[in-house]
Design a protein around this motif. Sequence first.
Motif, PDB file in Angstrom:
ATOM      1  N   LEU A  31      33.541  29.278  38.978  1.00 46.98           N
ATOM      2  CA  LEU A  31      32.508  29.818  39.983  1.00 46.98           C
ATOM      3  C   LEU A  31      33.107  30.560  40.836  1.00 46.98           C
ATOM      4  N   THR A  32      34.390  30.194  41.294  1.00 49.28           N
ATOM      5  CA  THR A  32      35.270  31.040  42.323  1.00 49.28           C
ATOM      6  C   THR A  32      35.581  32.343  41.652  1.00 49.28           C
ATOM      7  N   ASP A  33      35.740  32.375  40.060  1.00 49.84           N
ATOM      8  CA  ASP A  33      36.003  33.686  39.616  1.00 49.84           C
ATOM      9  C   ASP A  33      34.891  34.690  39.529  1.00 49.84           C
ATOM     10  N   TYR A  34      33.571  33.996  39.185  1.00 55.00           N
ATOM     11  CA  TYR A  34      32.465  34.609  38.909  1.00 55.00           C
ATOM     12  C   TYR A  34      31.871  35.339  40.551  1.00 55.00           C
ATOM     13  N   TYR A  35      31.990  34.480  41.412  1.00 57.47           N
ATOM     14  CA  TYR A  35      31.682  35.032  42.836  1.00 57.47           C
ATOM     15  C   TYR A  35      32.570  35.897  43.417  1.00 57.47           C
ATOM     16  N   HIS A  36      33.823  35.963  43.072  1.00 54.64           N
ATOM     17  CA  HIS A  36      35.015  36.730  43.555  1.00 54.64           C
ATOM     18  C   HIS A  36      34.736  38.071  42.880  1.00 54.64           C
ATOM     19  N   GLU A  37      34.587  38.029  41.713  1.00 55.04           N
ATOM     20  CA  GLU A  37      34.406  39.466  40.814  1.00 55.04           C
ATOM     21  C   GLU A  37      33.144  40.107  41.244  1.00 55.04           C
ATOM     22  N   ASN A  38      31.993  39.508  41.473  1.00 60.77           N
ATOM     23  CA  ASN A  38      30.821  40.168  41.733  1.00 60.77           C
ATOM     24  C   ASN A  38      30.411  40.110  43.097  1.00 60.77           C
ATOM     25  N   ARG A  39      31.451  39.907  44.015  1.00 60.45           N
ATOM     26  CA  ARG A  39      30.982  39.793  45.438  1.00 60.45           C
ATOM     27  C   ARG A  39      30.454  41.229  45.906  1.00 60.45           C
ATOM     28  N   ASP A  40      30.829  42.304  45.639  1.00 63.62           N
ATOM     29  CA  ASP A  40      30.177  43.518  46.150  1.00 63.62           C
ATOM     30  C   ASP A  40      28.941  43.659  45.353  1.00 63.62           C
ATOM     31  N   PHE A  41      28.925  43.448  44.076  1.00 63.75           N
ATOM     32  CA  PHE A  41      27.597  43.820  43.075  1.00 63.75           C
ATOM     33  C   PHE A  41      26.466  42.837  43.678  1.00 63.75           C
ATOM     34  N   LEU A  42      26.928  41.789  43.980  1.00 60.51           N
ATOM     35  CA  LEU A  42      25.468  40.568  44.521  1.00 60.51           C
ATOM     36  C   LEU A  42      25.458  40.930  45.965  1.00 60.51           C
ATOM     37  N   MET A  43      26.244  41.375  46.764  1.00 63.91           N
ATOM     38  CA  MET A  43      26.139  41.449  48.355  1.00 63.91           C
ATOM     39  C   MET A  43      24.627  41.849  48.766  1.00 63.91           C
ATOM     40  N   PRO A  44      24.225  43.311  48.205  1.00 58.53           N
ATOM     41  CA  PRO A  44      22.624  43.430  48.471  1.00 58.53           C
ATOM     42  C   PRO A  44      21.625  42.514  48.246  1.00 58.53           C
ATOM     43  N   TRP A  45      21.725  41.364  47.423  1.00 63.08           N
ATOM     44  CA  TRP A  45      20.831  40.590  47.241  1.00 63.08           C
ATOM     45  C   TRP A  45      20.921  39.224  47.636  1.00 63.08           C
ATOM     46  N   GLU A  46      22.076  38.976  48.227  1.00 65.64           N
ATOM     47  CA  GLU A  46      22.263  37.479  48.745  1.00 65.64           C
ATOM     48  C   GLU A  46      22.284  37.209  50.010  1.00 65.64           C
ATOM     49  N   PRO A  47      22.373  36.228  50.636  1.00 60.18           N
ATOM     50  CA  PRO A  47      22.388  35.944  51.908  1.00 60.18           C
ATOM     51  C   PRO A  47      24.091  36.262  52.454  1.00 60.18           C
ATOM     52  N   LEU A  48      24.557  36.422  53.715  1.00 64.08           N
ATOM     53  CA  LEU A  48      25.796  36.548  54.091  1.00 64.08           C
ATOM     54  C   LEU A  48      26.596  35.387  53.607  1.00 64.08           C
ATOM     55  N   ARG A  49      27.589  35.507  52.809  1.00 62.32           N
ATOM     56  CA  ARG A  49      28.520  34.228  52.699  1.00 62.32           C
ATOM     57  C   ARG A  49      29.858  34.179  53.492  1.00 62.32           C
ATOM     58  N   ASP A  50      30.271  32.947  53.927  1.00 64.36           N
ATOM     59  CA  ASP A  50      31.529  33.097  54.832  1.00 64.36           C
ATOM     60  C   ASP A  50      32.702  32.933  53.487  1.00 64.36           C
TER      61      ASP A  50
END
Length: 190
Positions: A31-50
């Motif tokens: 999950l760390t890899d998934y969210y790190h690799e897709n951070r910019d792609f998912l940013m417009p669709w998700e809450p701000l993440r720390d």
Amino acid sequence: MFGYRAPSPRISLNSPSMHIRTVAERDSWLLTDYYHENRDFLMPWEPLRDESYFQHHGWEARLQVMGMQQKQGEAFYFLLMDPRQQQVWGVANVSQVIRGGFQACYLGYSLAAAQQGKGLMFEGLSVIIPYLQKQQRLHRIMANYMPRNQRSGALLQRLGFEKEGYARDYLKINGRWEDHVLTALITPAD
């Protein structure tokens, strides 16, 4: 209680192109890899993440809570993975499971940038939704999307979700309050 079946500790479902299963504590690196690799792609669709959301130690702690929620039947966190289970292609989160006379939940999902346009989310949700309806006996599955997210709207429509309303300033996404189209899929009566 209303035909509810307690979930097994681990749920594994069959799909032609991928392996689908609920998360386990060992999935922190995936999950760390998934969210790190897709951070910019998912940013417009998700809450701000720390920052902990993109780091291994944050996922270790988060997975303990998620595991407890799954064990109690309050939520189900599905991974859509490559057949060898070495990479997360997407996630489908079933949250706020309410039993009793409501038998409902909310569905949220995301798919990796590299997996877009292959029909994988449709395939995955086409397996997960019948599980929720038949094994978990959920009557109402609710999923909401931002009006500008036309791909998500088309996916939900293809899966049989019906528009039920429009909510102004519904969720704070990427630092802004965003309107959402409210949809639901109702399980036909037996």
